[in-house]
Scaffold this motif. Sequence first.
Motif, PDB file in Angstrom:
ATOM      1  N   GLU A  86       8.668 -10.044   3.276  1.00 45.31           N
ATOM      2  CA  GLU A  86       8.453  -9.787   4.377  1.00 45.31           C
ATOM      3  C   GLU A  86       7.253 -10.985   4.892  1.00 45.31           C
ATOM      4  O   GLU A  86       6.712 -10.426   5.927  1.00 45.31           O
ATOM      5  N   ILE A 121      17.230  -5.230   5.006  1.00 47.46           N
ATOM      6  CA  ILE A 121      17.666  -4.099   6.557  1.00 47.46           C
ATOM      7  C   ILE A 121      17.984  -4.820   7.888  1.00 47.46           C
ATOM      8  O   ILE A 121      16.546  -5.176   8.647  1.00 47.46           O
TER       9      ILE A 121
ATOM     10  N   SER B  76      18.534   2.779   4.856  1.00 48.23           N
ATOM     11  CA  SER B  76      17.600   2.597   4.108  1.00 48.23           C
ATOM     12  C   SER B  76      16.997   3.711   3.806  1.00 48.23           C
ATOM     13  O   SER B  76      17.173   4.645   3.878  1.00 48.23           O
ATOM     14  N   TRP B 109       8.411  -6.171   0.095  1.00 53.76           N
ATOM     15  CA  TRP B 109       8.580  -5.657   1.009  1.00 53.76           C
ATOM     16  C   TRP B 109       6.922  -5.191   1.688  1.00 53.76           C
ATOM     17  O   TRP B 109       6.148  -4.548   0.678  1.00 53.76           O
ATOM     18  N   GLU B 115       6.066  -0.078  10.859  1.00 55.29           N
ATOM     19  CA  GLU B 115       8.408  -0.515  11.205  1.00 55.29           C
ATOM     20  C   GLU B 115       8.982   1.591  11.397  1.00 55.29           C
ATOM     21  O   GLU B 115       9.607   1.632  11.678  1.00 55.29           O
ATOM     22  N   LEU B 143       9.728   0.742   3.644  1.00 50.59           N
ATOM     23  CA  LEU B 143      10.924   0.927   3.789  1.00 50.59           C
ATOM     24  C   LEU B 143      11.856   0.060   3.038  1.00 50.59           C
ATOM     25  O   LEU B 143      12.219  -1.691   3.227  1.00 50.59           O
ATOM     26  N   VAL B 144      13.142   0.545   2.369  1.00 50.77           N
ATOM     27  CA  VAL B 144      13.825  -0.411   1.187  1.00 50.77           C
ATOM     28  C   VAL B 144      14.846  -0.277   2.113  1.00 50.77           C
ATOM     29  O   VAL B 144      15.434   1.070   1.530  1.00 50.77           O
ATOM     30  N   PRO B 145      15.911  -1.332   1.625  1.00 51.98           N
ATOM     31  CA  PRO B 145      17.310  -1.207   1.564  1.00 51.98           C
ATOM     32  C   PRO B 145      17.936  -0.263   1.346  1.00 51.98           C
ATOM     33  O   PRO B 145      17.398   0.056  -0.690  1.00 51.98           O
TER      34      PRO B 145
END
Lengths: 181, 172
Positions: A86, A121, B76, B109, B115, B143-145
């Motif tokens: 990211e 996502i 997520s 991430w 977010e 925030l992760v899948p």
Amino acid sequence: MKRWVGWTLGGALVAAAWAVAAVTPGEHAYEDPFPVAVEVGETGIGRNVAVTVLDMRRAETVRAGSWSAEGNWVVVDLEAEAVESEFGTLLTRATLDIDGRTFSASERPESLLRAALSVGIPRTGSVAFELAEDVDAGRGILRFGLDTDPRLDSVIVLDIDLDALAVESAVDMLPTEWSRR
Amino acid sequence: MTGGWGRRNALWLALAAVLAPLTVGVVAANEWSEWDLGHSTKPITVAAGESTSYSGARVGPARAEFTTDPAAPAGSRVVSVTVLVEPGNDPISCATPLLRETGGAQRQWDEASFELERDFDANRTTFCSAEESLRYSLTLDYLVPEDAAGPFAIELQAGDALPRFLRLIVEP
């Protein structure tokens, strides 16, 4: 050496030289982007960007929230996510090449242009291209990537056929939000 | 005679055999050390639940758990992490750490307060501030899948300790 041997050898060398010239990559080939060609509905996955174009629309008026503008618009609805990192991952490159000209996605509406992408996502939204008035027909190429400098990075590439898209009087851009799955 | 030539120049051949790779090595080491200066290239891996001394401070243990958050989209989940930091004589300053998957593609991430639409909270520390001299903890949300199951590593780097950086293993 017999005469015909000399001629044959000479001819073969000329042919070989022509072949080498023909297959020599261009001057900038060493820094070309890596294109990932997809169609509408198909996910193109590059090094650190994955894009799925959901729909393409043409319109005389584009609306995004309270903003609207008239023009020769192409609106592309898409989903985008990052793949591995990211760090500085923004959907910065969105261009439409047509007629030998390159149009960048408009900065006027709020859109997915320059949106931050998350790893794994996806976000959904639209980008809008404001074309010159005289661009009315023909085939073009859409390109999406992370950097305005496309060298040596993945670029998601799609064909677009303006003739196949009916011009609507007005369309709404999708709000930029997490994809609903 | 090849053998004769080789024997006559044996000393110089041996010298060349030593100097040529040495030149390559010195030039490479020089270039890479410059690259290393500004980049996190040398990880110090800290096992889950342990701490280590880094940049004059005691960092760790780091703990993580999966949590739910109304702002997290479908598909997520949130990895909530705390990292204990105990500054030494000189305070430690570090940027907000990032989260990396230790297996697979080693995806990374960034901290996701923005977010997750968190309001600013003055009591919530996400980076090591040079103004802190007492023990504190970093509170980090990523925030992760759903397919990212861990174990993860919290990668923490202090500018003055580069190219060494910490990889604190967490297993939520």
